[in-house]
Design a protein around this motif. Structure first.
Motif, PDB file in Angstrom:
ATOM      1  N   GLN A 179       0.189  -0.795   3.480  1.00 35.37           N
ATOM      2  CA  GLN A 179       0.648  -1.451   2.258  1.00 35.37           C
ATOM      3  C   GLN A 179      -0.523  -1.892   1.390  1.00 35.37           C
ATOM      4  OE1 GLN A 179       3.173  -4.564   3.743  1.00 35.37           O
ATOM      5  NE2 GLN A 179       4.981  -3.251   3.857  1.00 35.37           N
TER       6      GLN A 179
ATOM      7  N   GLU B 135      -1.294  -0.592  -2.376  1.00 32.09           N
ATOM      8  CA  GLU B 135      -1.434  -1.544  -3.474  1.00 32.09           C
ATOM      9  C   GLU B 135      -2.708  -1.289  -4.267  1.00 32.09           C
ATOM     10  OE1 GLU B 135      -1.412  -6.385  -4.228  1.00 32.09           O
ATOM     11  OE2 GLU B 135      -1.423  -5.572  -2.206  1.00 32.09           O
TER      12      GLU B 135
ATOM     13  N   TRP C 213       7.790  -2.043  -0.194  1.00 31.70           N
ATOM     14  CA  TRP C 213       6.575  -2.552  -0.844  1.00 31.70           C
ATOM     15  C   TRP C 213       6.248  -1.726  -2.086  1.00 31.70           C
ATOM     16  CZ3 TRP C 213       4.019  -6.637  -1.548  1.00 31.70           C
ATOM     17  CH2 TRP C 213       2.689  -6.630  -1.962  1.00 31.70           C
TER      18      TRP C 213
END
Length: 772
Positions: free
Chosen positions: A714, A718, A761
């Protein structure tokens, strides 16, 4: 039928224009097409009323109706006064008045206009040639006069020699139908097109206006029936044809029952006080919407089918016997209750093409070619209304094994078994489609799944459902969102974007808890305030959180709520400055300690003692008295090394106990070979597939970092998204990420769980950066 040339010209086997010719002479096709077109005309006219865009007059309807062809799509219906609103918007204080207007024997009545010499004779409309009777015809009757009905003739029967037949006149049907609907539009608040010769209208406003001047009414005490007689005697229709029957009531179901009481050629107003008396002698199948199956269920489980007897049954008894929906509806109808509204603006649900006449095939090639011809017809109908479909239903009629090969009706289908199958319909990109190739392939695939002999087919129908408007060429696929990326102009922009385009994480700046704090009063240059990385809300101790001061708790609640919503961040300044979130009155050290988990390790060894070498004593602990009993000198024993001391003590103890240590014997291997050599099985080896990973460029040149855990993945995603907020990412990166998700689901034990967490996410990042 035995002549191959005749079959090629008149059946579905080879004739290229069979579909077009079938629909050119099919009355059912005209009726269904006109119904759909009339619904569209009524809806357009009512929209014009609502938008106050009304034509000055409607006297041009005659010229419009005389236009060539049988298609109504180019016609126009208009209301006379823009002050009339649809029935759905009328005053709630007025009592609703519904009318069912019907042309009785419509086809025969129109045909008698061209054949006035046949008035008063038993006349029917069918495909039979000439007017000399139907002795040699197998055609079915479409419409019959009252004189023919007196002999027991009904629609759908075969012809008999004494009947007078007249052909269809579809163009005249269209002209008079448009006049019929034009007259109704003058008086209706709302209108529902039922057929070419039948309509349901809401005349609440018109009846209330008639009640204002009772002296001018044909029926002084009944304004509704007076309006019905006025509609029947409208001048425009009276010149050629009268509206035969009008039933009047306060709802749709009772209006249909009143129409039966009004036949032939009249009007009937079924008032609320007469409902019980009129309904009592009727049967279930006399009600619109209740057929043979409902009557059979009531007869089997309740023993009665008469409405008067069923009125004595409770709602529970009706629901138990007929089902909840049917039971409640019947319970209300028996008492004259029907809350349904007119469906004047009901959207179209399906488009179909059904042929059950002349279907004769010799092989699968002919059946496949005909399926594609029907697909082209369905495609033309979809394109005519600017619609596409997402579902396809194929309906098949197959000759019953007990039925003859050729039925009594020439080229008819006879007794058949029916089959249907529904499949999803989509184009190559997964969108709704009206492409004839896609429709034909899906229909042929469904037909092939049954494995029927093509010689046994007698009827084929293709129905398209789940209609939707066509998507533009640049539209995104279903479930996708188009992100507003900018086009790259040069490589320099790409590099600048990679270095500067990443959106920094916001800093949470904590201020001292009070003005008296010494940090505020210190002189000198201001120092940067500490940042606070709050843990996720699920890791926070609820008891400690509730015990915080009110102002501190409220500030944290606001911050956690902001994080849960993940809104789009505000526009960042051109220079690289991290946004700040001010949290006032927070003691950083105390809050951090209180939010930390309570459970700690029970033993915390130090590094210098965990792996240090343990001290070993330099001598054995044996008393001098025991050494003397073992005949050993204590002084000499003390001078020996520790390992020799241990050996001497062991030897002396065994000698004193009488069990002297013996030298170990070496067992020699046997010279005789075993009969079956024993082979030890290898230990089982577990196969651990390599988990999927994401790799990222490290800080050092050539360094690659690999990530497999959910949290690490994640974080990598990001940083990747933040690096491409202005310009689109590289296609190879997108393909790599897609491949990672697929391999993660296929290989890892918990791959699906990890994939779902990563995609959630991903959605949060899209909402945060683009507000999708």
């Amino acid at each position: 039928m035995a002549n191959p040339e005749w079959r090629a010209a008149h059946t579905s086997a080879v004739a290229p224009d069979f579909v077009e010719g079938f629909y050119k002479h099919s009355r059912l096709h005209y009726l269904s097409t006109w119904k759909a077109e009339l619904k569209n005309l009524v809806q357009q006219a009512q929209e014009e009323v609502e938008n106050w865009s009304i034509h000055e007059s409607i006297g041009d309807t005659q010229d419009m109706a005389k236009s060539g062809g049988t298609n109504m799509s180019g016609a126009h219906l208009a209301a006379r006064s823009p002050s009339k609103r649809k029935g759905k918007e009328k005053a709630l204080s007025l009592k609703r008045v519904m009318m069912q207007c019907d042309f009785d024997c419509f086809f025969v009545s129109v045909g008698l206009l061209s054949h006035p010499e046949l008035r008063g004779k038993p006349v029917v409309v069918c495909h039979s040639q000439g007017s000399t009777g139907g002795a040699l015809s197998t055609s079915e009757i479409a419409s019959s006069s009252y004189e023919a009905r007196s002999f027991g003739i009904k629609n759908g029967m075969r012809l008999c020699p004494d009947l007078m037949t007249i052909p269809y006149e579809f163009e005249k049907y269209k002209q008079l139908s448009l006049r019929f609907y034009t007259i109704l539009m003058r008086h209706a608040d709302d209108i529902q097109a039922v057929s070419v010769d039948e309509a349901l209208i809401d005349v609440t406003t018109s009846v209330s206006r008639c009640a204002i001047r009772p002296s001018s009414l044909a029926f002084v005490d009944d304004p509704a029936r007076s309006l019905a007689e006025q509609i029947r005697s409208e001048e425009q229709v009276a010149k050629v044809l009268h509206i035969d029957v009008i039933g009047i009531a306060e709802n749709i179901q009772l209006a249909r029952i009143a129409t039966r009481k009004a036949k032939p050629a009249g009007s009937f107003h079924l008032k609320s006080e007469d409902v019980e008396q009129v309904l009592a002698p009727l049967d279930i199948d006399d009600l619109h919407g209740f057929g043979h199956s409902t009557r059979q269920k009531a007869n089997e489980k309740l023993g009665v089918t008469n409405l008067g007897e069923l009125a004595k049954k409770s709602k529970t008894a009706l629901c138990d016997a007929l089902g909840k929906t049917t039971g409640e509806t019947l319970y209300n109808v028996i008492r004259g209750i029907d809350e349904r509204k007119l469906e004047s603006d009901k959207p179209r649900k399906s488009v179909s093409c059904d042929i059950n006449y002349g279907i004769r095939f010799e092989n699968n090639d002919q059946a496949k070619a005909f399926i594609h011809q029907m697909a082209e017809e369905v495609s033309r109908r979809l394109n005519a209304i600017n619609m596409c479909g997402r579902a396809l239903t194929l309906k098949i009629m197959k000759r019953d094994p007990s039925a003859p090969v050729e039925p009594s009706k020439f080229m008819g289908h006879g007794i058949c078994e029916t089959f249907s199958k529904q499949t999803l319909l989509s184009s190559t990109n997964g969108r709704a489609t009206s492409d004839p190739k896609d429709i034909g392939e899906h229909a042929w695939s469904s037909l092939g799944s049954w494995g029927f002999d093509p010689k046994e087919l007698r009827g084929i129908g293709i129905q398209i459902q789940k209609l939707d408007t066509p998507s533009p060429p640049d539209a995104t696929d279903p479930g996708q969102v188009k992100l507003p990326f900018q086009a790259r102009s040069s490589k320099t922009n790409v590099q600048d974007n990679t270095e500067q385009g990443a959106i920094p994480m916001p800093m949470i700046i904590t201020e001292p808890p009070s003005p008296e704090d010494p940090l505020q009063n210190q002189a000198g240059p201001s120092r940067p305030l500490p940042t606070l990385n709050l843990p996720s809300f699920s890791q926070v101790d609820k008891d400690v959180f509730d015990a915080l001061p009110d102002d501190v708790r409220k500030e944290l609640e606001v911050e956690y709520q902001r994080r849960s919503r993940s809104p789009m961040p505000p526009e960042q300044p051109s220079h690289n400055v991290r946004p700040k979130i001010m949290v006032k009155g927070v003691n950083v050290k105390r809050i951090t300690q209180q939010l930390a988990p309570k459970n700690r390790t029970s033993v915390s060894p130090r590094k210098n003692t965990l792996f240090a070498k343990r001290e070993v004593p330099s001598y054995m602990r044996v008393s001098d008295a025991e050494l003397r009993k073992l005949d050993s000198d204590p002084d000499v024993f003390a001078a020996l090394p520790v390992d020799l001391q241990r050996e001497q003590v062991i030897m002396a103890r065994h000698a004193r106990s009488g069990n002297l240590l013996q030298e170990r014997k070496i067992i020699k291997a046997s010279s005789r070979a075993p009969s079956a050599p024993y082979r030890k099985k290898p230990p089982p080896q577990a196969k651990h597939p390599e988990p999927p990973f994401l790799k990222q460029q490290g800080k050092q040149p050539g360094e690659k970092l690999y990530f497999t855990e959910t949290g690490d993945v994640q974080t990598v995603i990001e940083s990747w998204v933040k690096g491409f907020t202005k310009y689109p990412p590289k296609q190879k990166d997108v393909d790599y990420f897609s491949k990672f998700l697929v391999r993660n689901v296929e290989l890892a034990d918990t791959g699906m769980e990890k994939t779902i967490a990563v995609m959630k996410w991903w959605l949060i990042l899209l909402r945060r950066n683009w507000g999708v």
